[in-house]
Every structure is written in structure tokens, then in C-alpha cells.
Design a protein around this motif. Structure first.
Motif, PDB file in Angstrom:
ATOM      1  N   PHE A  13       0.817  -1.214   0.000  1.00 25.63           N
ATOM      2  CA  PHE A  13       0.000   0.000   0.000  1.00 25.63           C
ATOM      3  C   PHE A  13       0.852   1.266   0.000  1.00 25.63           C
ATOM      4  CE2 PHE A  13      -3.541  -2.729   1.362  1.00 25.63           C
ATOM      5  CZ  PHE A  13      -4.599  -2.152   0.658  1.00 25.63           C
ATOM      6  N   LEU A  14       1.964   1.259   0.710  1.00 27.02           N
ATOM      7  CA  LEU A  14       2.790   2.456   0.815  1.00 27.02           C
ATOM      8  C   LEU A  14       3.517   2.793  -0.482  1.00 27.02           C
ATOM      9  CD1 LEU A  14       4.409   2.024   4.348  1.00 27.02           C
ATOM     10  CD2 LEU A  14       2.882   3.873   3.638  1.00 27.02           C
ATOM     11  N   ASN A  15       3.919   1.769  -1.227  1.00 20.96           N
ATOM     12  CA  ASN A  15       4.805   1.997  -2.361  1.00 20.96           C
ATOM     13  C   ASN A  15       4.141   1.952  -3.728  1.00 20.96           C
ATOM     14  OD1 ASN A  15       7.705   2.134  -1.236  1.00 20.96           O
ATOM     15  ND2 ASN A  15       6.862   0.347  -0.199  1.00 20.96           N
ATOM     16  N   LEU A  16       2.979   1.335  -3.822  1.00 22.18           N
ATOM     17  CA  LEU A  16       2.433   1.029  -5.141  1.00 22.18           C
ATOM     18  C   LEU A  16       1.034   1.607  -5.341  1.00 22.18           C
ATOM     19  CD1 LEU A  16       3.502  -2.727  -5.277  1.00 22.18           C
ATOM     20  CD2 LEU A  16       4.663  -0.781  -6.363  1.00 22.18           C
ATOM     21  N   PRO A  17       0.668   1.867  -6.613  1.00 23.60           N
ATOM     22  CA  PRO A  17      -0.695   2.319  -6.891  1.00 23.60           C
ATOM     23  C   PRO A  17      -1.689   1.177  -6.698  1.00 23.60           C
ATOM     24  CG  PRO A  17       0.477   1.921  -8.944  1.00 23.60           C
ATOM     25  CD  PRO A  17       1.488   1.769  -7.839  1.00 23.60           C
ATOM     26  N   GLY A  37      14.314   1.686  -4.176  1.00 25.81           N
ATOM     27  CA  GLY A  37      13.675   2.244  -5.366  1.00 25.81           C
ATOM     28  C   GLY A  37      12.163   2.223  -5.315  1.00 25.81           C
ATOM     29  N   GLY A  38      11.605   1.831  -4.178  1.00 26.46           N
ATOM     30  CA  GLY A  38      10.155   1.830  -4.030  1.00 26.46           C
ATOM     31  C   GLY A  38       9.468   0.593  -4.578  1.00 26.46           C
ATOM     32  N   VAL A  39      10.230  -0.486  -4.804  1.00 33.42           N
ATOM     33  CA  VAL A  39       9.649  -1.732  -5.307  1.00 33.42           C
ATOM     34  C   VAL A  39       9.634  -2.747  -4.171  1.00 33.42           C
ATOM     35  CG1 VAL A  39       9.781  -3.560  -7.024  1.00 33.42           C
ATOM     36  CG2 VAL A  39      10.559  -1.253  -7.607  1.00 33.42           C
ATOM     37  N   VAL A  98      21.948  -4.741 -11.206  1.00 27.74           N
ATOM     38  CA  VAL A  98      21.162  -5.100 -12.385  1.00 27.74           C
ATOM     39  C   VAL A  98      19.686  -4.791 -12.173  1.00 27.74           C
ATOM     40  CG1 VAL A  98      22.774  -6.917 -13.062  1.00 27.74           C
ATOM     41  CG2 VAL A  98      20.773  -7.508 -11.680  1.00 27.74           C
ATOM     42  N   TYR A  99      19.269  -4.553 -10.914  1.00 27.25           N
ATOM     43  CA  TYR A  99      17.860  -4.268 -10.628  1.00 27.25           C
ATOM     44  C   TYR A  99      17.543  -2.773 -10.621  1.00 27.25           C
ATOM     45  CZ  TYR A  99      17.729  -9.162  -9.342  1.00 27.25           C
ATOM     46  OH  TYR A  99      17.821 -10.539  -9.371  1.00 27.25           O
ATOM     47  N   VAL A 100      18.569  -1.942 -10.762  1.00 28.80           N
ATOM     48  CA  VAL A 100      18.334  -0.494 -10.730  1.00 28.80           C
ATOM     49  C   VAL A 100      17.424  -0.068 -11.878  1.00 28.80           C
ATOM     50  CG1 VAL A 100      19.430   1.770 -10.962  1.00 28.80           C
ATOM     51  CG2 VAL A 100      20.484   0.013  -9.520  1.00 28.80           C
ATOM     52  N   SER A 101      17.686  -0.567 -13.087  1.00 29.65           N
ATOM     53  CA  SER A 101      16.865  -0.183 -14.234  1.00 29.65           C
ATOM     54  C   SER A 101      15.434  -0.664 -14.077  1.00 29.65           C
ATOM     55  CB  SER A 101      17.478  -0.720 -15.533  1.00 29.65           C
ATOM     56  OG  SER A 101      17.634  -2.121 -15.468  1.00 29.65           O
ATOM     57  N   LEU A 102      15.256  -1.850 -13.493  1.00 30.72           N
ATOM     58  CA  LEU A 102      13.914  -2.371 -13.235  1.00 30.72           C
ATOM     59  C   LEU A 102      13.159  -1.456 -12.270  1.00 30.72           C
ATOM     60  CD1 LEU A 102      12.054  -4.969 -13.670  1.00 30.72           C
ATOM     61  CD2 LEU A 102      12.918  -5.683 -11.446  1.00 30.72           C
ATOM     62  N   ALA A 103      13.824  -1.081 -11.197  1.00 29.56           N
ATOM     63  CA  ALA A 103      13.200  -0.178 -10.216  1.00 29.56           C
ATOM     64  C   ALA A 103      12.865   1.167 -10.849  1.00 29.56           C
ATOM     65  CB  ALA A 103      14.126   0.011  -9.017  1.00 29.56           C
ATOM     66  N   ASN A 104      13.737   1.652 -11.725  1.00 29.46           N
ATOM     67  CA  ASN A 104      13.486   2.939 -12.385  1.00 29.46           C
ATOM     68  C   ASN A 104      12.251   2.881 -13.284  1.00 29.46           C
ATOM     69  OD1 ASN A 104      15.674   4.131 -11.148  1.00 29.46           O
ATOM     70  ND2 ASN A 104      17.079   3.772 -12.857  1.00 29.46           N
ATOM     71  N   VAL A 105      12.071   1.759 -13.975  1.00 27.73           N
ATOM     72  CA  VAL A 105      10.885   1.596 -14.827  1.00 27.73           C
ATOM     73  C   VAL A 105       9.618   1.631 -13.982  1.00 27.73           C
ATOM     74  CG1 VAL A 105       9.613  -0.006 -16.320  1.00 27.73           C
ATOM     75  CG2 VAL A 105      12.063   0.354 -16.669  1.00 27.73           C
ATOM     76  N   VAL A 106       9.615   0.895 -12.868  1.00 30.73           N
ATOM     77  CA  VAL A 106       8.438   0.844 -11.994  1.00 30.73           C
ATOM     78  C   VAL A 106       8.128   2.227 -11.438  1.00 30.73           C
ATOM     79  CG1 VAL A 106       7.484  -0.126  -9.867  1.00 30.73           C
ATOM     80  CG2 VAL A 106       8.851  -1.562 -11.396  1.00 30.73           C
ATOM     81  N   ASP A 164      23.188 -12.535  -1.285  1.00 30.74           N
ATOM     82  CA  ASP A 164      22.866 -11.872  -2.553  1.00 30.74           C
ATOM     83  C   ASP A 164      21.442 -11.311  -2.513  1.00 30.74           C
ATOM     84  OD1 ASP A 164      25.343 -12.660  -3.484  1.00 30.74           O
ATOM     85  OD2 ASP A 164      24.570 -14.390  -4.603  1.00 30.74           O
ATOM     86  N   LYS A 165      20.533 -12.110  -1.995  1.00 30.12           N
ATOM     87  CA  LYS A 165      19.119 -11.717  -1.925  1.00 30.12           C
ATOM     88  C   LYS A 165      18.948 -10.444  -1.099  1.00 30.12           C
ATOM     89  CE  LYS A 165      14.665 -13.803  -0.595  1.00 30.12           C
ATOM     90  NZ  LYS A 165      14.339 -13.013   0.609  1.00 30.12           N
ATOM     91  N   THR A 166      19.632 -10.379   0.032  1.00 31.25           N
ATOM     92  CA  THR A 166      19.537  -9.201   0.895  1.00 31.25           C
ATOM     93  C   THR A 166      20.006  -7.939   0.182  1.00 31.25           C
ATOM     94  OG1 THR A 166      19.808 -10.527   2.898  1.00 31.25           O
ATOM     95  CG2 THR A 166      20.330  -8.178   3.065  1.00 31.25           C
ATOM     96  N   LEU A 167      21.132  -8.026  -0.513  1.00 31.31           N
ATOM     97  CA  LEU A 167      21.665  -6.867  -1.225  1.00 31.31           C
ATOM     98  C   LEU A 167      20.740  -6.428  -2.354  1.00 31.31           C
ATOM     99  CD1 LEU A 167      25.454  -7.819  -1.412  1.00 31.31           C
ATOM    100  CD2 LEU A 167      24.403  -6.060   0.033  1.00 31.31           C
ATOM    101  N   CYS A 168      20.213  -7.398  -3.100  1.00 35.56           N
ATOM    102  CA  CYS A 168      19.309  -7.065  -4.204  1.00 35.56           C
ATOM    103  C   CYS A 168      18.019  -6.433  -3.697  1.00 35.56           C
ATOM    104  CB  CYS A 168      18.994  -8.323  -5.019  1.00 35.56           C
ATOM    105  SG  CYS A 168      20.416  -9.033  -5.870  1.00 35.56           S
ATOM    106  N   GLU A 169      17.485  -6.974  -2.620  1.00 40.55           N
ATOM    107  CA  GLU A 169      16.250  -6.423  -2.053  1.00 40.55           C
ATOM    108  C   GLU A 169      16.457  -5.008  -1.539  1.00 40.55           C
ATOM    109  OE1 GLU A 169      13.962 -10.500  -0.588  1.00 40.55           O
ATOM    110  OE2 GLU A 169      15.202  -9.371   0.835  1.00 40.55           O
TER     111      GLU A 169
END
Length: 463
Positions: free
Chosen positions: A293-297, A433-435, A396-404, A422-427
Motif C-alpha cells: 500500500f505504501l509503495n504502489l498504486p 527504489g520503491g519496489v 542489475v535491478y536499478v533499471s527495473l526499479a526505475n521503470v516501476v 545476494d538476496k539481501t543486497l538485491c532487495e
């Protein structure tokens, strides 16, 4: 009856029971108020006078040389009634009663609580508790909790009220340590001798800083008032509720915790559903739903698309989607053509879209973002669950977050699986990025379904 916003906007605080021993709770609260940046006036009350952490201590609250908006009582139960009488004579607006040992402990404690109730009612002083750490206002940096930290007082959008004591402090400390999960206001209800869940709902519903309301309850004082206030609050913003005591064993435990009265769980559940609020059973689900609810439409429909590296996880997500009454989106031909620019295998273009091994040809970032953009542009897709392996390189997830973030039309949830580090760093990258990220995609589906249920209810109330 004085509105509680006057207390939550307090400009002055007196701590009754402030010891000169710097390790005691009263002294610690005076220290905390200075550390977190509360700009109002503060004083301590101690029969022996003196000072602690540079704050003067006065023999009684009546001798404090300025008007007191909020008194925090860190004293034993038997001393509370007389302290409240002093507060009334001083013209104090509200009091937080922190001590436990009232109605939840037996006849003697119940007699203290009844006396407190009588004094509050006669004087017009608003009372929070007993058995609570009290109040938080992150905008003004007001807190009545000696457990608070500067991080907990960073302004956010979550308004939280809870019928508990130390649990509130522990939960809020945890939330404030998470990316983007900061509080707007916090209200500890405790035994609810005066201020109750309905008062908290009314206040948080009209508070501009609060964008979403969370509550933990063990009982309800006035069912009719609660139902009315809850419906009003849901019209303004999402309300997430946890109510314990769902079972006879839990109800018995809550009675000894905050002297709660049993509420038929089916009745409570019906009231929540009728109002359009969202009831959750665990803290884990509560926090995950808050993130959505906080981050997404809000989703405009119930059709989900899935992007995955694993057919197994996508199938389990589809099962959950169907079980919750949501739909698997059917992709438009134009969407399939766009996906085909980065995925060569025709069977993998359909929903769920399997991007492995094609990303080895086009690159992970290009494949992921092109597929995501196509889905966001598809009018037949209302939300996306993105299931991925946790990469070694989180960038590698920065561009994905930017699109969202730049699109903002539909909710996009991410679930990563792989090495824990790895999972912790990616999350961390995605959450920043609000995802919102989820351990498993079925969790994301459940949050999507809750958001859709709230959106559908709001649409119905507007029509």
C-alpha cells in the motif's frame, strides 16, 4: 471531551517520576526527548527536586513554571490517582499512564483503574493506558517512550495504534529500521481506561501526514462506535488490522494481558469486512501488506501477469491467484510482439513469461525491462509479479526499479530466490527504489488481492 489531537500536538511535556538516576525510565525519557529533537518545553517531576541531564526536576507538576500539555506518568499504580488529580489542578490536557499492574492483575489493580477512570472523566484530562508506552508524533518529535530512538522519530506515513505496551516499541523500532517504513503517529492504547480504538481511528483518519492506518487490538470497547469510526476511516485511507484472541486460548491470554473482554471473532471479522478494512493474522503479513500500500498504486482490476525464471514458482503463484478469486491476464497481440523482441521461444512469451534462457542473449537488464514495459502498457494487465533469481550484482535491478517508479500506473511486485546474502543486497536496491520485495511470489499475490479488495470497495462507495 477534549480531542486527542491537542495531546498529540503537545508543545510541553512533564515527566512525573523522573529520577535523578540517569538509568531509570523517567530520566531516560527526558534524555530521549532532547536526543530526538523535540522542540517543546520539558520538565521532570520528583519530590526531591534537583535535575537530570540538565533538565530541572520539580516537587510536583503544579510547580512546573509553564503550562503542561502532556504528562507522562512513570510511577507505580497506587501513586497514579493522586498524580492525576495534580495534573487536573494544573490544567494538563492529557496523560500517558505507563505502569502495568491495573485491571489486568486483579481486584486491587482494577480498583486503581476505576479510580483513574473517575478522575479522568471528572477533570476532562485525556488518558492513554495504563500499561502503555504512549505516544509518538514524528513531525513534532514528540514521544512518551523512553525506548524511542532518533531513527524511530524519522517522519513517515504509517499511523499505528496498538492495545499493548512494550510490543509497540519493539515493532516500531523494527519498522523504522526498514527502508521506507517510518511512522507518522503512534498511539499506545494499553488498557484503554479512556482513549480507545475509536478515538485513535478518528484521529488517524483526519491526520494529513498519515497515509495508511495500522492497528493491533485485543478487544473493542464500544462495538457500534468502532464500526462507525472504522467505516469513516476506510473512506479516507486503507486500514490494516490485527486482532489477537481469535481462539478461546488466545482470548484467555489477552484477558490477563490488558484486561480485555472477549469479542466474538466472527462478529469482529464481519464488522471489518463490512467496513472495507483489511484484517491480517500475523505481523509478517501486516508488514508485507503495508509495503504494498505504501509503495504502489492500487490495482484497477484483478488481472495479474507473471515474469519468471522458473515455471514452478509461476505455477504456484497462479494457483494462489485463482484461489483468491483473481485472474491470470491474457496478453494482447501487440504485447506478445514486443516481448518477442527479447524472447525468441514462442511458448515462453505467454503469461507467465519465462525469460530464461533468453536473457543470456539480450542481457538480463534489457530483457527484464523490455518485458516489464510491454506488460505495463497492456490494458489487460492490472499488476505484475516479477519472479527472479537473486543476482550476484544487485545493480542489475536499478533499471527495473526505475521503470516501476517512472511508470507508476500499476503495482509491480518482486520476489527473489537464491543465496541469502545476494538476496539481501538485491532487495535493498529494489526497496530503496520503491519496489516491494517478497520472499515468495505467493505472498505478493496475496498483497495484490488485498489491495484490489480495498480498491474495489472504494470504487463501490463512490458509485
Amino acid at each position: 471531551m477534549r480531542p486527542i489531537d491537542e495531546i498529540l500536538e503537545a508543545k510541553s511535556v512533564a515527566v512525573i517520576g523522573a529520577s535523578r538516576d540517569q538509568e531509570k525510565p523517567g530520566a531516560q525519557l527526558l534524555k530521549v526527548l532532547g536526543e530526538v529533537g523535540f522542540a517543546g518545553r520539558i520538565a521532570g517531576v520528583n519530590p526531591s527536586g534537583g535535575d537530570v541531564f540538565g533538565v530541572p526536576l520539580y516537587p510536583s507538576v503544579r510547580e512546573v513554571p509553564f503550562d503542561v500539555d502532556l504528562a507522562v506518568l512513570l510511577i507505580p499504580p497506587k501513586a497514579v490517582p493522586e498524580a492525576l488529580r495534580d495534573c487536573a489542578r494544573k490544567g494538563v490536557k492529557g496523560a500517558v499512564i505507563s505502569a502495568e499492574g491495573f485491571a489486568e492483575t486483579g481486584a486491587e489493580g482494577a480498583s486503581y483503574q476505576e479510580e483513574v477512570k473517575t478522575i479522568l472523566k471528572a477533570s476532562g484530562v485525556r488518558g492513554f493506558g495504563p500499561n502503555t508506552l504512549g505516544l509518538v508524533n514524528t513531525r513534532s518529535k514528540l514521544t512518551s517512550s523512553y525506548y524511542a530512538t532518533p531513527q524511530m522519530l524519522e517522519p513517515g506515513a504509517i499511523g499505528f495504534a496498538a492495545q499493548s505496551g512494550i510490543f509497540v516499541g519493539a515493532l516500531l523500532r523494527y519498522l523504522s529500521s526498514l527502508e521506507g517504513m517510518h511512522l507518522s503517529k503512534g498511539i499506545g492504547l494499553g488498557n484503554k481506561v479512556d482513549v480507545n480504538e475509536s478515538d485513535a481511528l478518528s484521529y488517524l483518519a483526519q491526520d494529513e501526514q498519515t497515509k495508511i492506518i495500522g492497528m493491533y487490538l485485543e478487544d473493542v470497547k464500544d462495538g457500534r462506535a468502532f464500526a462507525a469510526r472504522l467505516e469513516e476511516a476506510v473512506r479516507a485511507k486503507p486500514v490494516l488490522l490485527i486482532k489477537s484472541g481469535r481462539t478461546p486460548a488466545g482470548a484467555s491470554a489477552s484477558a490477563s494481558h490488558t484486561a480485555s473482554l472477549a469479542v466474538a471473532d466472527a462478529v469482529f471479522d464481519g464488522v471489518v469486512r463490512q467496513a472495507g478494512a483489511i484484517r491480517l493474522e500475523t505481523i509478517d503479513e501486516f508488514i508485507r501488506t503495508l509495503r504494498g500500500f505504501l509503495n504502489l498504486p492500487l490495482p484497477q482490476g484483478d488481472r495479474l501477469a507473471y515474469v519468471t525464471y522458473s515455471g514452478a514458482q509461476a505455477i504456484m503463484s497462479i494457483d494462489e491467484t485463482a484461489a483468491l478469486g483473481m485472474q491470470v491476464a491474457r496478453l494482447h497481440s501487440g504485447t506478445l510482439e514486443r516481448i518477442g523482441s527479447v524472447i525468441a521461444t514462442a511458448s515462453k512469451m505467454k503469461n507467465p513469461i519465462d525469460i530464461f534462457p533468453d536473457w543470456l542473449t539480450s542481457g538480463y537488464e534489457k530483457t527484464a525491462t523490455e518485458v516489464l514495459r510491454a506488460l505495463l502498457d497492456d490494458a489487460g494487465v492490472d499488476g505484475v509479479v516479477f519472479i527472479s533469481f537473486a543476482e550476484k550484482n544487485p545493480d542489475v535491478y536499478v533499471s527495473l526499479a526505475n521503470v516501476v517508479k517512472s511508470d507508476g500506473r500499476k503495482p509491480v511486485f518482486v520476489s527473489l530466490l537464491g543465496d541469502a546474502a545476494d538476496k539481501t543486497l538485491c532487495e535493498r536496491v529494489l526497496n530503496a527504489g520503491g519496489v516491494p520485495c517478497f520472499d515468495y511470489p505467493e505472498q505478493a499475490v496475496r498483497v495484490f488481492a488485498r489491495m484490489r479488495r480495498y480498491a474495489r470497495g472504494r470504487e463501490g462507495r463512490r458509485s
